[in-house]
Design a protein around this motif. Structure first.
Motif, PDB file in Angstrom:
ATOM      1  N   GLY A 150      -5.046  -8.982   9.402  1.00  9.76           N
ATOM      2  CA  GLY A 150      -3.897  -8.311   8.810  1.00  9.76           C
ATOM      3  C   GLY A 150      -3.066  -9.186   7.885  1.00  9.76           C
ATOM      4  O   GLY A 150      -2.044  -8.742   7.373  1.00  9.76           O
ATOM      5  N   CYS A 151      -3.493 -10.435   7.626  1.00 10.15           N
ATOM      6  CA  CYS A 151      -2.697 -11.311   6.751  1.00 10.15           C
ATOM      7  C   CYS A 151      -3.013 -11.083   5.275  1.00 10.15           C
ATOM      8  O   CYS A 151      -2.406 -11.718   4.411  1.00 10.15           O
ATOM      9  CB  CYS A 151      -2.870 -12.774   7.134  1.00 10.15           C
ATOM     10  N   GLY A 152      -3.949 -10.203   4.989  1.00  8.52           N
ATOM     11  CA  GLY A 152      -4.179  -9.833   3.591  1.00  8.52           C
ATOM     12  C   GLY A 152      -5.382 -10.480   2.928  1.00  8.52           C
ATOM     13  O   GLY A 152      -5.544 -10.390   1.710  1.00  8.52           O
ATOM     14  N   LYS A 153      -6.267 -11.076   3.715  1.00  9.12           N
ATOM     15  CA  LYS A 153      -7.431 -11.754   3.135  1.00  9.12           C
ATOM     16  C   LYS A 153      -8.312 -10.777   2.348  1.00  9.12           C
ATOM     17  O   LYS A 153      -8.689 -11.038   1.209  1.00  9.12           O
ATOM     18  CB  LYS A 153      -8.259 -12.426   4.254  1.00  9.12           C
ATOM     19  N   SER A 154      -8.631  -9.658   2.994  1.00 10.24           N
ATOM     20  CA  SER A 154      -9.488  -8.675   2.307  1.00 10.24           C
ATOM     21  C   SER A 154      -8.771  -8.073   1.108  1.00 10.24           C
ATOM     22  O   SER A 154      -9.400  -7.749   0.098  1.00 10.24           O
ATOM     23  CB  SER A 154      -9.879  -7.539   3.253  1.00 10.24           C
ATOM     24  N   THR A 155      -7.465  -7.933   1.228  1.00 10.55           N
ATOM     25  CA  THR A 155      -6.696  -7.404   0.096  1.00 10.55           C
ATOM     26  C   THR A 155      -6.821  -8.339  -1.105  1.00 10.55           C
ATOM     27  O   THR A 155      -6.999  -7.879  -2.239  1.00 10.55           O
ATOM     28  CB  THR A 155      -5.219  -7.209   0.494  1.00 10.55           C
ATOM     29  N   TYR A 211       0.838  -1.200   0.000  1.00  6.22           N
ATOM     30  CA  TYR A 211       0.000   0.000   0.000  1.00  6.22           C
ATOM     31  C   TYR A 211       0.869   1.244   0.000  1.00  6.22           C
ATOM     32  O   TYR A 211       2.066   1.180   0.285  1.00  6.22           O
ATOM     33  CB  TYR A 211      -0.967  -0.010   1.189  1.00  6.22           C
ATOM     34  N   THR A 213       2.891  -0.462   3.780  1.00  9.45           N
ATOM     35  CA  THR A 213       2.481  -1.761   4.323  1.00  9.45           C
ATOM     36  C   THR A 213       2.552  -2.840   3.241  1.00  9.45           C
ATOM     37  O   THR A 213       1.954  -2.691   2.173  1.00  9.45           O
ATOM     38  CB  THR A 213       1.019  -1.709   4.821  1.00  9.45           C
ATOM     39  N   ARG A 264     -10.178  -7.715  -2.597  1.00 10.08           N
ATOM     40  CA  ARG A 264     -10.236  -6.419  -3.284  1.00 10.08           C
ATOM     41  C   ARG A 264      -9.501  -6.454  -4.614  1.00 10.08           C
ATOM     42  O   ARG A 264      -9.963  -5.877  -5.591  1.00 10.08           O
ATOM     43  CB  ARG A 264      -9.682  -5.315  -2.383  1.00 10.08           C
ATOM     44  N   ASN A 308       1.254   3.564   1.955  1.00 15.34           N
ATOM     45  CA  ASN A 308       1.961   3.903   3.204  1.00 15.34           C
ATOM     46  C   ASN A 308       3.101   2.930   3.496  1.00 15.34           C
ATOM     47  O   ASN A 308       3.705   2.969   4.563  1.00 15.34           O
ATOM     48  CB  ASN A 308       0.964   3.939   4.370  1.00 15.34           C
ATOM     49  N   ALA A 320       1.075  -5.790   2.212  1.00 12.99           N
ATOM     50  CA  ALA A 320      -0.134  -6.551   2.531  1.00 12.99           C
ATOM     51  C   ALA A 320      -0.055  -7.960   1.960  1.00 12.99           C
ATOM     52  O   ALA A 320      -0.582  -8.901   2.555  1.00 12.99           O
ATOM     53  CB  ALA A 320      -1.363  -5.832   2.006  1.00 12.99           C
TER      54      ALA A 320
HETATM   55  P1  ADP Z   1      -7.169  -9.111   6.648  1.00  9.29           P
HETATM   56  O1  ADP Z   1      -8.372  -9.007   5.758  1.00  9.29           O
HETATM   57  O2  ADP Z   1      -6.537 -10.471   6.615  1.00  9.29           O
HETATM   58  O3  ADP Z   1      -7.408  -8.649   8.044  1.00  9.29           O
HETATM   59  P2  ADP Z   1      -6.187  -6.855   5.093  1.00  9.29           P
HETATM   60  O4  ADP Z   1      -6.114  -7.290   3.679  1.00  9.29           O
HETATM   61  O5  ADP Z   1      -7.329  -6.034   5.508  1.00  9.29           O
HETATM   62  O6  ADP Z   1      -6.032  -8.153   6.035  1.00  9.29           O
HETATM   63  O7  ADP Z   1      -4.852  -6.060   5.458  1.00  9.29           O
HETATM   64  C1  ADP Z   1      -3.548  -6.544   5.216  1.00  9.29           C
HETATM   65  C2  ADP Z   1      -2.557  -5.511   5.736  1.00  9.29           C
HETATM   66  O8  ADP Z   1      -2.634  -4.339   4.923  1.00  9.29           O
HETATM   67  C3  ADP Z   1      -2.829  -5.031   7.146  1.00  9.29           C
HETATM   68  O9  ADP Z   1      -1.598  -4.732   7.739  1.00  9.29           O
HETATM   69  C4  ADP Z   1      -3.657  -3.768   6.962  1.00  9.29           C
HETATM   70  O10 ADP Z   1      -3.519  -2.867   8.022  1.00  9.29           O
HETATM   71  C5  ADP Z   1      -3.039  -3.202   5.701  1.00  9.29           C
HETATM   72  N1  ADP Z   1      -3.972  -2.420   4.864  1.00  9.29           N
HETATM   73  C6  ADP Z   1      -5.188  -2.818   4.404  1.00  9.29           C
HETATM   74  N2  ADP Z   1      -5.728  -1.896   3.622  1.00  9.29           N
HETATM   75  C7  ADP Z   1      -4.835  -0.870   3.585  1.00  9.29           C
HETATM   76  C8  ADP Z   1      -4.796   0.394   2.915  1.00  9.29           C
HETATM   77  N3  ADP Z   1      -5.793   0.784   2.129  1.00  9.29           N
HETATM   78  N4  ADP Z   1      -3.709   1.158   3.100  1.00  9.29           N
HETATM   79  C9  ADP Z   1      -2.692   0.755   3.878  1.00  9.29           C
HETATM   80  N5  ADP Z   1      -2.657  -0.430   4.525  1.00  9.29           N
HETATM   81  C10 ADP Z   1      -3.710  -1.220   4.369  1.00  9.29           C
END
Ligand code: ADP
Ligand code: ADP
Length: 222
Positions: free
Chosen positions: A40-45, A13, A17, A48, A15, A19
Motif C-alpha cells: 500500500g505504499c504506492g510501489k505499483s502505482t 485515486y 486514496t 503504473r 476514491n 497513493a
Molecule cells: P503497493 O504496490 O506498494 O502495495 P499500490 O500502488 O498498489 O501499493 O497502492 C497504493 C495505495 O493506493 C493503496 O492504498 C491501494 O489500496 C490504493 N490503490 C491502488 N490502486 C488503486 C485504484 N485503482 N483505486 C483506488 N485506490 C488504489
C-alpha cells in the motif's frame, strides 16, 4: 541525461486514496532500481505511472526517451502465458501485436529465448514448464521488444526460494552484460540489495519515499 524523472509527483485515486505524495525519482539509463516498502505504499502505482497507465494528479513526470515515446515492458508475478501457445508463440506475442510477421523476427525471438536459458524448450507449452521456466518465458517476452526500461512488479514473489535465488543470480548476470534499465518492486530486502544499484524505500499513508540508497556492489558482481 536521465531516462525518466518524477518531480514531486502526487497520485490521488478517484476514491480519494492518496497513493503517492511528493515523490521525486530520477532514473538514469543502466540503473537497476528497487522499490521496497510495505503493502500500500504506492510501489505499483509508481510502475503504473511510468508505464502510462493512469496519470499523476500533481507534479511533473518526464520521459526523456527518443520522441518522448515510451518503450517499456512489464513483468508481473503471474507470467500470464497463453496456455494454448508454445514458448516461441508466447514470446512472439508483443511483436505480433505490433504487426511484425513471425518470419521477420524469428532470430530476435530465438535470441530472447537463449538469453533466459530456455534453449530447447521452444516447442513446449506452459503446462509442461516449471514456475521458474514460465517466469523465464515471461522475461523473454518482455526482452524481445528491446525496451528502454524493464518494469518488474514482484516478479519472483510466487516462486520457491531455490528458484527465486537462481533467477536472481541469472538476472544480475544478465543486467551486468546488457546494461538494461530496470525498475524492480519487491518485498524482499535481501533481493533488493543483491540486485540493485539503488534501493528506494517507501512508506504508506500517504505513499512517499523515505530513503534513497545507492548500493555499491554489496555482493561481488561478476
Ligand atoms: P503497493 O504496490 O506498494 O502495495 P499500490 O500502488 O498498489 O501499493 O497502492 C497504493 C495505495 O493506493 C493503496 O492504498 C491501494 O489500496 C490504493 N490503490 C491502488 N490502486 C488503486 C485504484 N485503482 N483505486 C483506488 N485506490 C488504489
Ligand atoms: P485512475 O485514477 O488511475 O484512472 P481509478 O481510480 O479510476 O484509477 O481506478 C482504476 C480501477 O481500479 C477502478 O476500476 C477501481 O475500481 C479499481 N480499484 C479501486 N480501488 C482499488 C484498490 N484499492 N486497489 C486496486 N484497484 C482498485
Amino acid at each position: 541525461v536521465p531516462l525518466l524523472t518524477f518531480k514531486v509527483i502526487d497520485k490521488v485515486y478517484q476514491n480519494g486514496t492518496v497513493a503517492l505524495q511528493g515523490v521525486n525519482l530520477i532514473v538514469q539509463p543502466g540503473e537497476f532500481i528497487s522499490l521496497v516498502g510495505p503493502s500500500g505504499c504506492g510501489k505499483s502505482t509508481v510502475l503504473r505511472l511510468v508505464a502510462g497507465l493512469g496519470t499523476p494528479t500533481g507534479g511533473l513526470m518526464n520521459w526523456h526517451g527518443p520522441n518522448n515515446q515510451r518503450n517499456l515492458a512489464f513483468v508481473f508475478q503471474d507470467p500470464a502465458l497463453m496456455p494454448w501457445a508454445n514458448v516461441v508463440e508466447n514470446v512472439y506475442l508483443p511483436l505480433k501485436l505490433k504487426g511484425q510477421p513471425l518470419r521477420s523476427v524469428r532470430e530476435r525471438i530465438q535470441a530472447a529465448i537463449n538469453t533466459v536459458d530456455l534453449c530447447g524448450c521452444e516447442k513446449s507449452y506452459p503446462r509442461q514448464l516449471s514456475g521458474g521456466m514460465k517466469m523465464r518465458v515471461s522475461i523473454a517476452r518482455a526482452l524481445v521488444t528491446t525496451p528502454q526500461i524493464l518494469l518488474m512488479d514482484e516478479p519472483f514473489g510466487a516462486l520457491d526460494e531455490m528458484t527465486r535465488s537462481r533467477l536472481n543470480s541469472d538476472l544480475l548476470h544478465l543486467w551486468e552484460k546488457k546494461h538494461w534499465t530496470v525498475l524492480f518492486v519487491t518485498h524482499n530486502i535481501y533481493e533488493a540489495v543483491y540486485l540493485s544499484t539503488r534501493v528506494i524505500v517507501m512508506a504508506a499513508h500517504p505513499g512517499r519515499v523515505v530513503a534513497n540508497i545507492p548500493i555499491e556492489a554489496a555482493y561481488p558482481r561478476t
